[in-house]
Motif scaffolding. Structure first.
Motif, PDB file in Angstrom:
ATOM      1  N   TYR A 108     -15.847   7.473  20.728  1.00 44.38           N
ATOM      2  CA  TYR A 108     -14.407   7.917  20.190  1.00 44.38           C
ATOM      3  C   TYR A 108     -14.248   7.007  18.621  1.00 44.38           C
ATOM      4  N   ALA A 109     -14.009   7.509  17.615  1.00 42.45           N
ATOM      5  CA  ALA A 109     -13.711   6.748  16.457  1.00 42.45           C
ATOM      6  C   ALA A 109     -12.190   6.910  15.978  1.00 42.45           C
ATOM      7  N   ARG A 110     -11.433   5.920  15.735  1.00 42.26           N
ATOM      8  CA  ARG A 110     -10.021   5.710  15.532  1.00 42.26           C
ATOM      9  C   ARG A 110      -9.797   5.308  14.238  1.00 42.26           C
ATOM     10  N   VAL A 111      -8.951   5.608  13.392  1.00 43.02           N
ATOM     11  CA  VAL A 111      -8.679   4.866  11.891  1.00 43.02           C
ATOM     12  C   VAL A 111      -7.254   4.355  12.057  1.00 43.02           C
ATOM     13  N   MET A 112      -7.218   3.184  11.620  1.00 41.97           N
ATOM     14  CA  MET A 112      -5.947   2.478  11.534  1.00 41.97           C
ATOM     15  C   MET A 112      -5.839   1.995   9.830  1.00 41.97           C
ATOM     16  N   THR A 113      -4.743   2.190   9.101  1.00 43.94           N
ATOM     17  CA  THR A 113      -4.588   1.959   7.899  1.00 43.94           C
ATOM     18  C   THR A 113      -3.324   0.916   7.691  1.00 43.94           C
ATOM     19  N   SER A 114      -3.366   0.189   6.593  1.00 41.64           N
ATOM     20  CA  SER A 114      -2.080  -0.446   6.092  1.00 41.64           C
ATOM     21  C   SER A 114      -1.821  -0.248   4.478  1.00 41.64           C
ATOM     22  N   GLY A 115      -0.739  -0.617   4.361  1.00 40.72           N
ATOM     23  CA  GLY A 115      -0.430  -0.062   2.769  1.00 40.72           C
ATOM     24  C   GLY A 115       0.733   0.883   2.848  1.00 40.72           C
ATOM     25  N   ARG A 116       1.920   0.671   1.775  1.00 39.01           N
ATOM     26  CA  ARG A 116       2.883   1.649   1.578  1.00 39.01           C
ATOM     27  C   ARG A 116       2.448   3.056   1.372  1.00 39.01           C
ATOM     28  N   LYS A 117       1.271   3.067   0.743  1.00 41.06           N
ATOM     29  CA  LYS A 117       1.166   4.642   0.356  1.00 41.06           C
ATOM     30  C   LYS A 117      -0.132   5.364   1.117  1.00 41.06           C
ATOM     31  N   ALA A 118      -0.538   4.371   2.159  1.00 38.92           N
ATOM     32  CA  ALA A 118      -1.660   4.821   2.773  1.00 38.92           C
ATOM     33  C   ALA A 118      -1.193   6.242   3.787  1.00 38.92           C
ATOM     34  N   LYS A 119      -2.256   6.987   3.951  1.00 41.09           N
ATOM     35  CA  LYS A 119      -2.152   7.937   4.659  1.00 41.09           C
ATOM     36  C   LYS A 119      -3.809   8.417   5.278  1.00 41.09           C
ATOM     37  N   TRP A 120      -3.652   8.966   6.182  1.00 44.42           N
ATOM     38  CA  TRP A 120      -5.009   9.662   6.912  1.00 44.42           C
ATOM     39  C   TRP A 120      -4.751  11.186   7.542  1.00 44.42           C
ATOM     40  N   SER A 121      -5.769  11.803   7.385  1.00 42.86           N
ATOM     41  CA  SER A 121      -5.715  13.377   8.093  1.00 42.86           C
ATOM     42  C   SER A 121      -7.007  13.423   8.735  1.00 42.86           C
ATOM     43  N   ILE A 122      -6.937  14.333   9.620  1.00 43.67           N
ATOM     44  CA  ILE A 122      -8.298  14.817  10.188  1.00 43.67           C
ATOM     45  C   ILE A 122      -8.441  16.401  10.083  1.00 43.67           C
ATOM     46  N   HIS A 123      -9.596  16.602   9.809  1.00 45.24           N
ATOM     47  CA  HIS A 123      -9.999  18.044   9.509  1.00 45.24           C
ATOM     48  C   HIS A 123     -11.269  18.424  10.189  1.00 45.24           C
ATOM     49  N   GLU A 124     -11.095  19.984  10.304  1.00 41.90           N
ATOM     50  CA  GLU A 124     -12.390  20.428  11.312  1.00 41.90           C
ATOM     51  C   GLU A 124     -13.292  20.403  10.098  1.00 41.90           C
ATOM     52  N   GLY A 125     -14.552  20.375  10.325  1.00 41.30           N
ATOM     53  CA  GLY A 125     -15.597  20.515   9.218  1.00 41.30           C
ATOM     54  C   GLY A 125     -15.792  21.982   8.861  1.00 41.30           C
ATOM     55  N   GLU A 126     -16.106  21.985   7.661  1.00 42.25           N
ATOM     56  CA  GLU A 126     -16.610  23.239   6.962  1.00 42.25           C
ATOM     57  C   GLU A 126     -17.701  24.159   7.472  1.00 42.25           C
TER      58      GLU A 126
END
Length: 195
Positions: A108-126
């Motif tokens: 499993y891979a998980r992403v964690m971020t910091s920063g007031r503008k930070a965002k992450w999203s998950i996408h299905e491969g094309e």
């Protein structure tokens, strides 16, 4: 087991004079850095306390850590995005013997971020490609990777791998805790070579 693919959109024209990498044995940490409008840094280490691999990404400029992340393996692999935002790679290896099941694995891979503008999203491969996580405008990001097999964990291998990735709560403390734990073993002995 497989590959962690991190794609940075801004590194295509980085010259070797602006890029460096190394390994700090005292801290059990590999690192890379490059300049591209600012200083971008990455640390790679394995937390023995949390039983996870960590890639820590940062920059000296606000909201400038951006990348996409995939897990991949050549053959005997199924990749998927979970409902709670993890990337999962799983499969069964070839046992080498006719009619004998091979070892099963899950990562499993998980992403964690910091920063007031930070965002992450998950996408299905094309076009049937691998799913990926996209990170944008982060000050700092951590990629937490866990993996288990049924060789040691039995039928609980998948649940344990997922649990390890989800157990990390304060990523900003991971490297400091990792170094402290490593130092307890590393500092027990020293070698001095006089010329």
């Amino acid at each position: 087991l497989g590959q962690i693919i991190i794609d940075y959109a801004d590194t295509e024209h980085i010259g070797s004079d602006l890029y460096s990498r190394g390994l700090d044995l005292k801290e059990a940490t590999a690192w890379t850095s490059y300049r591209n409008g600012g200083q971008h840094n990455r640390k790679y280490y394995v937390s023995s306390e949390k039983d996870v691999m960590v890639v820590e990404l940062s920059s000296d400029m606000e909201a400038s850590t951006e990348f996409t992340l995939q897990l991949d393996r050549a053959g005997r692999c199924r990749s998927e995005a979970t409902a709670d935002g993890l990337l999962k790679m799983s499969g069964e290896l070839n046992s080498g013997a006719e009619g004998v099941c091979g070892m099963r694995y899950a990562a499993y891979a998980r992403v964690m971020t910091s920063g007031r503008k930070a965002k992450w999203s998950i996408h299905e491969g094309e076009d049937g490609g691998r799913p990926y996580i996209k990170v944008e405008d982060a000050d700092k990001a951590w990629i937490i990777v866990s993996a288990c097999t049924d060789f040691l964990e039995g039928e609980e291998y998948d649940t344990k791998a997922r649990g390890l990735a989800m157990a990390v709560e304060k990523p900003e403390r991971l490297h400091k805790e990792h170094v402290k734990t490593h130092q307890q073993m590393y500092s027990r002995a020293a070698v001095s070579i006089n010329s």
